[in-house]
Each structure stands twice: as C-alpha cells, then as structure tokens.
Design a protein around this motif. Structure first.
Motif, short mmCIF file in Angstrom:
data_model
loop_
_atom_site.label_atom_id
_atom_site.label_comp_id
_atom_site.label_asym_id
_atom_site.label_seq_id
_atom_site.Cartn_x
_atom_site.Cartn_y
_atom_site.Cartn_z
N HIS A 135 0.85 -1.19 0.00
CA HIS A 135 0.00 0.00 0.00
C HIS A 135 0.89 1.24 0.00
O HIS A 135 2.04 1.20 0.45
N PRO A 136 0.38 2.36 -0.52
CA PRO A 136 1.19 3.58 -0.54
C PRO A 136 1.28 4.23 0.84
O PRO A 136 0.33 4.18 1.61
N THR A 137 2.43 4.81 1.13
CA THR A 137 2.62 5.60 2.34
C THR A 137 3.39 6.86 1.93
O THR A 137 3.95 6.90 0.84
N PRO A 138 3.45 7.87 2.78
CA PRO A 138 4.24 9.06 2.45
C PRO A 138 5.72 8.76 2.20
O PRO A 138 6.38 9.48 1.45
N ASP A 139 6.22 7.66 2.79
CA ASP A 139 7.62 7.27 2.59
C ASP A 139 7.80 6.27 1.45
O ASP A 139 8.89 5.73 1.29
N GLY A 140 6.74 6.03 0.68
CA GLY A 140 6.81 5.07 -0.41
C GLY A 140 6.01 3.82 -0.10
O GLY A 140 5.48 3.67 1.00
#
Length: 180
Positions: A135-140
C-alpha cells in the motif's frame, strides 16, 4: 566487482550492500529445504528459483538477489535481470553476518519493486514473517500485512502452505541441533 571481490553485491535505495561472507552451511540448507517444500506444492509451471540472475527495478535503481524467487518459469525467459513485477514472492533466509539487510533493507525495497509477497526465515531466532498487501505511504510503498511464525508451524507463502519443521538454526545462537 562481482568477478574480483568475494561475496554478493546488491543495490538498494540506501546504496550498495556488499555481503563479504558467502552463505554457507545452515543458511544454504534452509534455502534448499524451503525450495524443495515449495516445489512439491506449487504447480509445475511455477518454480522456486535460487541463484542468478538478479531482480532489478531499473527506474527505482534497485537490484536485489533473493535467496528464493517464486516465479513462473516462462517469466525467467529473459535477457539480463528478472523484472521484479513478475515474481509471485521473494524469500530470504536471514544472513548471520548482515541481518539488517533482510529485516530492514529488503522490507523497504521489495514493496518498492512491486514484489507482492515477501517471506523471511531467521535461523538465528527460529522465527520469521510473511509480508503482503503493498500500500502507498508518504515514505513510499510498504507492506500492510505482517504474519509472524515460529519454526515448527506451517507457513503460507502466496498460495502455498509449507512446514517449517526441521529447518536448521544457527548453532551458536543457542539453538538445538535439528533432527533432520
């Protein structure tokens, strides 16, 4: 460098990893047992491949060499590196000499590369984990799901369940010697 220096090189998001100690003994026995157990339960067209070539995501600048890559045999028919998005799963047996490469670096890099399932087997502790659900996160990209296991339990990697019974442990970690 591969031809002149011992060990294995990988390119990560953090730089080059050089594991000077080639895996031997119980590490390789674990890889062998996992590969054989997986190939008994997978369809014939899917293989649990060990060795080269590397898995490379050129746009991300990451090149890794999983201990075992679960992949359709047809997807191995390529020139150069394997496209990581063709892997069904990547499996690592934790190196005694550089455990953070598996437990930190590959947990970061494999979802970035699009590898949907990542399993870690740790002969130091007799435990492991299977990571899924990128899943996407702010850190990639990151894995959203982690399922821990201990040696002796059955573990599911992608669509296949195998036993972890009898997997060797590193002897100097206080582990009993395996029976088989």
């Amino acid at each position: 460098m591969d031809d002149t220096l011992p060990g294995k090189f990988e390119i990560t998001k953090e730089g080059i990893v050089h594991d000077m100690v080639s895996p031997v003994g119980r590490h390789e026995l674990t890889v062998l047992r996992l590969r054989k157990r997986l190939e008994k339960v997978m369809p014939e067209e899917i293989v649990a491949h060990t060795g080269e070539p590397d898995v490379e995501d050129e746009p991300e600048g990451v090149m890794r060499r999983p201990d075992i890559m679960v992949i359709a045999e047809a997807d191995m028919d390529t020139e150069g590196s394997i496209d990581p998005r063709t892997l069904v799963a990547a499996i690592e047996v934790v190196s005694r000499s550089n455990p953070d490469n598996d437990w930190v670096g590959k947990i970061r890099d494999y979802p970035l590369m699009g590898i949907p399932v990542f399993a870690i087997f740790d002969p130091r502790t007799g435990e492991g984990a299977v990571f899924t659900d990128i899943h996407p996160t702010p850190d990639g990209p990151r894995y959203a799901t982690r399922k821990d296991f201990v040696y002796g339990e059955d573990v599911t990697v992608a669509d296949w369940t195998i036993s972890t019974e009898g997997l060797p442990r590193y002897a100097d970690e206080g582990a009993p010697e395996p029976a088989s």
